[in-house]
Design an enzyme around this catalytic site. Structure first.
Site, PDB file in Angstrom:
ATOM      1  N   THR A 126       0.812  -1.216   0.000  1.00 27.45           N
ATOM      2  CA  THR A 126       0.000   0.000   0.000  1.00 27.45           C
ATOM      3  C   THR A 126       0.849   1.272   0.000  1.00 27.45           C
ATOM      4  O   THR A 126       0.507   2.260  -0.642  1.00 27.45           O
ATOM      5  CB  THR A 126      -0.916   0.022   1.249  1.00 27.45           C
ATOM      6  OG1 THR A 126      -1.541  -1.249   1.347  1.00 27.45           O
ATOM      7  CG2 THR A 126      -1.963   1.104   1.163  1.00 27.45           C
ATOM      8  N   GLY A 395      -5.918  -8.528   4.751  1.00 26.03           N
ATOM      9  CA  GLY A 395      -5.522  -7.951   3.465  1.00 26.03           C
ATOM     10  C   GLY A 395      -4.046  -7.611   3.378  1.00 26.03           C
ATOM     11  O   GLY A 395      -3.513  -7.380   2.306  1.00 26.03           O
ATOM     12  N   LEU A 396      -3.356  -7.571   4.521  1.00 20.76           N
ATOM     13  CA  LEU A 396      -1.899  -7.433   4.585  1.00 20.76           C
ATOM     14  C   LEU A 396      -1.345  -6.220   3.860  1.00 20.76           C
ATOM     15  O   LEU A 396      -0.219  -6.246   3.371  1.00 20.76           O
ATOM     16  CB  LEU A 396      -1.228  -8.691   4.001  1.00 20.76           C
ATOM     17  CG  LEU A 396      -1.736 -10.045   4.457  1.00 20.76           C
ATOM     18  CD1 LEU A 396      -0.950 -11.144   3.764  1.00 20.76           C
ATOM     19  CD2 LEU A 396      -1.606 -10.195   5.953  1.00 20.76           C
ATOM     20  N   CYS A 397      -2.105  -5.131   3.780  1.00 18.57           N
ATOM     21  CA  CYS A 397      -1.593  -3.916   3.129  1.00 18.57           C
ATOM     22  C   CYS A 397      -1.104  -4.206   1.719  1.00 18.57           C
ATOM     23  O   CYS A 397      -0.067  -3.667   1.299  1.00 18.57           O
ATOM     24  CB  CYS A 397      -0.441  -3.297   3.919  1.00 18.57           C
ATOM     25  SG  CYS A 397      -0.948  -2.572   5.457  1.00 18.57           S
ATOM     26  N   ASN A 398      -1.767  -5.106   1.030  1.00 18.83           N
ATOM     27  CA  ASN A 398      -1.305  -5.415  -0.324  1.00 18.83           C
ATOM     28  C   ASN A 398      -2.516  -5.611  -1.239  1.00 18.83           C
ATOM     29  O   ASN A 398      -2.869  -6.729  -1.601  1.00 18.83           O
ATOM     30  CB  ASN A 398      -0.424  -6.665  -0.308  1.00 18.83           C
ATOM     31  CG  ASN A 398       0.390  -6.787  -1.573  1.00 18.83           C
ATOM     32  OD1 ASN A 398      -0.168  -6.740  -2.665  1.00 18.83           O
ATOM     33  ND2 ASN A 398       1.693  -6.910  -1.450  1.00 18.83           N
TER      34      ASN A 398
END
Ligand SMILES: *Cc1c(COP(=O)(O)O)cnc(C)c1O
Length: 822
Positions: A126, A395-398
């Site tokens: 992100t 969502g793991l910032c991706n």
């Protein structure tokens, strides 16, 4: 390295683990992509360095200041050497984290005359995606698009007003699934002179990659122009990031407009506005303000200790790669009894036959039950927490990586957002698709036993060995069996998440539309965040025992636990809601707060004596708040409970009401009837009931496996239903199928089964946590990937008015319970 080498490394780590990572205790830490662990030697060595030397604010003449300045310059060089970067070709700028490095590059490009175009790979974190907001044109590309680019087809060719400069950003390793991208893209793009009429710069995000792999910048001709990384991901400590700049690309920064203390040589403010940026070295002109000098000095210890414990980055890479293969193979081999895969894995194996860069030490996956349904991440996490695994889900910032792994289209992501899904939400399976992944990531100090424990955990709880899904025994509903039911216990929990108050035998207790009188009318809120405190976070809340004293007009609160110094034996909270208690002289103290995701407005008490009492008991700054019945707007909440798919309600001999089609998920809050049911601060519904027969069956299973049986209190029910029939076992879990109850003279409507989390593992007498009963429930009472025990219900007002029972409905211990009265 050979397997022998890997096993020697593994043995060494097993041997030093106890001493170097005492904070682990019994935990299995598998979130190295979040941050890796800091060894005790590192903390000790840094502490020794700090106490032996006097470090002042750098860049002045005093010896303490000079100490800092010299050490910083030494460390800067050491770090460049660590990456084989020649200091005449590269400079290192210390920043707070990788994101700050990205922002610094963005700041420079934004200031370029004519701005810049931005091209980024879809696996970007992100923090790299956000750069697009500053670009004149931006484009998200996949592998094929990059290859086309290298073949001469510029991705921005169709764009009308192209900027003179293009920034291309990609991760060396995706933080989502560990996928590695070619490190030679920068060179190829530069070589091919793809710019033609514009200049192309590359920004490599090495935050994930550098954590377990050697990053080799020895050839500056092929290196990216900008490289960002996070040192805490490599060493566990200090919290610091770095931006490595290829000096050839340094002129980009000349247009940066901002300057701060530390980055200018001279500034004129009055009458004229003039300043002279520092020009000696690039890092001097970019490191605004006081450097995080203690952190930078700590990096010295970090480099030493890392080398002492783990050897070279090549050793770390070889070890983590060996472990990742074991984990990947182990999870991939898990099959349900019917042959279906347990894990759907998104990560590739660590090493591939072809020449592609393979995968880092990350396995991202989702779980499916034998019939194909996805396991909810929130549910998986509850068990993982209980079993002390530290992993990351969601969502793991991706965003790009997740969307392509899960096959989510932009409209689906936006629909999920509109449907109330947020990062960290409980409802993570939407329209039959997961909204995130489970990520297991390994680091230099991971071991074979960590990997094997995790694989066994998944096998134990998520693999169904029988050919078909075990259908929990459906008890025959026989009205005759249900004849001996009665109310065994009535409990209220005046302060949400604190201890219960047992209604005395013989006392008729009022039932209100929102639940039993005085139930969950108060809560404790964190003084900083306004968030309602929960026993899940603060188990000691169970030791706070409120009691209703009608004759004194007080809620009497005491504490039953290990002695705390200077604490009153009891405090009194007035039952009356006198506005004076809640208002300061200036403004109303009604604060925005959150309970189970609902934004609410509660009235916060202003008495220091009361608030300090709770703060002292729990060791967290909190205040008592009240949420009295009858409010409007944010002073009002509604029930969320609804019937679950496994419930076939009303299958008794006579009635047949409200049968859910078995394979349609009911979205939360869509049950129009429950929407009308108001609640106070309980999580989901006005009243929660449990059936002692079900608990007996559950406890028998727990004991069979050598566990500690659960007491009824852990379920925090309002009404405990007992049975006077000897064959009580025959109607265990029959509550799943009840639709209405008559208790004494009053009627209740069932609102659906109660979903459980690991909070039921907190012993309500001691506040100690253990594994049961959640672990056994997760094995025997899981439906649609969720765990259930007990049933939600609400009162149904009597139709005829004018009677005493209609005007003041009550329940009393010993009341007869009749299921599905006609
Ligand atoms: C962790 C990470 C980041 C963000 O790093 P910060 O230190 O939080 O700024 C960016 N990209 C990748 C690939 C990461 O793994």
């Amino acid at each position: 390295m050979t397997d022998g080498g890997n096993s020697a490394y593994n043995d060494r780590i097993e041997a030093l683990k106890h001493h170097e990572f005492p904070m682990l205790k019994d935990s299995v830490y598998l979130d190295h992509a979040g941050t890796t662990l800091y060894p005790k030697s590192l903390v000790d060595r840094f502490a020794a360095d700090m106490t032996a030397n006097l470090f002042g604010n750098p860049h002045s003449a005093s010896t303490s200041s000079q100490n800092s300045t010299l050490r910083i310059e030494d460390v800067r060089l050491r770090v460049l050497n660590f990456f084989h970067a020649d200091p005449t070709e590269f400079d290192l700028i210390f920043v707070a984290n990788a994101t700050a490095g990205i922002k610094l590059v963005t700041e420079a490009f934004r200031a370029l005359p004519g701005g810049f175009d931005y091209v980024y790979h879809h696996t970007c974190h992100t923090s790299l995606v956000g750069v697009r907001q500053e670009a004149r044109n931006s484009l998200c590309v996949d592998h094929d698009a990059v290859n086309n680019w290298l073949d001469g087809r510029t991705p921005t060719a169709n764009v009308e007003h192209r900027a003179q400069s293009t920034l291309f950003a990609y991760p060396a390793q995706s933080n989502m699934d560990g996928q590695r991208l070619p490190l030679d893209w920068s060179e190829k793009i530069r070589r091919a002179e793809l710019g033609l009429d514009c200049q192309i710069f590359t920004l490599l995000d090495a935050a994930a990659f550098a954590a377990t792999s050697p990053l080799d910048l020895s050839n500056s001709e092929v290196a990216p122009d900008f490289i960002v990384l996070s040192f805490y991901k490599i060493f566990g400590f200090p919290d610091l990031g770095g931006l490595i700049v290829r000096r050839q690309a340094a002129p980009v920064f000349q247009h940066r407009r901002y300057f701060g203390g530390g980055t200018v040589d001279m500034v004129v403010c009055t009458k004229e506005q003039w300043h002279a940026p520092k020009s000696q070295s690039l890092h001097e002109s970019l490191e605004d303000g006081t450097l995080p000098f203690h952190n930078i000095i700590a990096l010295d210890s970090a480099l030493n200790v890392h080398h002492d414990l783990f050897g070279s980055m090549n050793d770390v890479a070889s070890h983590t790669s060996f472990l990742t293969r074991r984990l990947h193979d182990g999870l991939r081999a898990l099959r349900h009894g019917n042959g279906e895969d347990v894990c759907t894995i998104y990560s590739r194996p660590p090493m591939l036959e072809d020449s592609s860069p393979g995968n880092g030490p990350v396995v991202a996956f989702n779980l499916r039950c034998s019939q194909g349904a996805w396991v909810s991440l929130a549910e998986f996490e509850k068990l993982a927490v209980l079993k002390q695994f530290h992993i990351r889900t969601g969502g793991l910032c991706n965003p790009g990586g997740i969307a392509s792994a899960l096959g989510l289209q932009p409209w689906e992501i936006r629909r999920n957002f509109s449907a109330g899904f947020r990062c960290g939400s409980d409802n993570d399976i939407i329209s039959g698709k997961p909204t995130g992944v489970i990520r297991v990531s390994l680091g230099a100090m991971s071991t074979v036993s960590d990997v094997d424990k995790f694989t066994s955990f998944v096998e134990e709880f998520y693999r169904t060995s029988t050919k078909s899904e075990p259908v929990p025994r459906e008890e025959r509903l026989d009205q005759g069996d249900l004849s001996g039911l009665y109310i065994d216990t009535i409990m209220i929990y005046p302060i949400k998440s604190c201890g219960g108050y047992r209604i005395p035998v013989g006392m008729a207790w009022e039932v209100r539309p929102e639940g039993l009188a005085w139930d969950r009318e108060w809560c404790l809120v964190h003084r900083g965040t306004g968030q309602a405190l929960s026993q899940k976070r603060y188990p000691r809340m169970a030791l706070i025992r409120p009691r209703i004293d009608f004759s004194g007009g007080h809620l009497r609160v005491s504490y039953r636990g290990p002695p705390i110094e200077d604490i009153e034996s009891e405090i009194l909270v007035p039952l009356s809601a006198n506005p004076e208690f809640f208002q300061s002289s200036r403004a109303s103290k009604s604060v925005a707060s959150r309970v189970c995701g609902d934004e609410i407005s509660a009235q916060v008490y202003t008495f220091d004596k009361i608030n300090n009492y709770f703060s002292k008991v729990l060791g967290v700054p909190c205040a008592l708040a009240r949420f009295p019945p009858g409010g409007l707007g944010k002073s009002m909440r509604h029930a969320k409970a609804h019937l679950q798919n496994h419930q076939k309600v009303g299958l008794g001999p006579r009635t047949s009401i409200h049968i859910q089609p078995p394979d349609v998920t009911t979205p939360p809050d869509s049950d129009s009837e429950s929407e009308k049911t108001r609640i106070l601060l309980s999580n989901e519904s006005p009243i929660l009931a449990i059936n002692l027969s079900s608990l007996e069956v559950l406890n028998r299973k727990i004991i069979e496996h050598g566990g500690k049986p659960a007491s009824p209190e852990v379920f925090r029910a309002n009404v405990v239903i007992g049975s006077s029939t000897a064959r009580s076992e025959s109607f265990a879990y029959s509550e799943d199928h009840w639709s209405r109850l008559k208790i004494g003279d009053q009627e209740f409507r069932m609102m659906g089964a109660c979903r459980r989390c690991h909070m039921i593992c907190i012993d309500q007498e001691t506040a100690n946590k253990n594994e049961e009963p959640f672990v056994t429930l997760a094995k025997t009472r899981r439906f649609d990937g969720k765990v259930f025990f007990g049933t939600h219900m609400c009162h149904v007002p009597l139709a005829e008015s004018g009677t005493k029972e209609a005007q003041f409905p009550t329940v009393t211990i010993g009341d007869r319970v009749i299921v599905d009265p006609t």
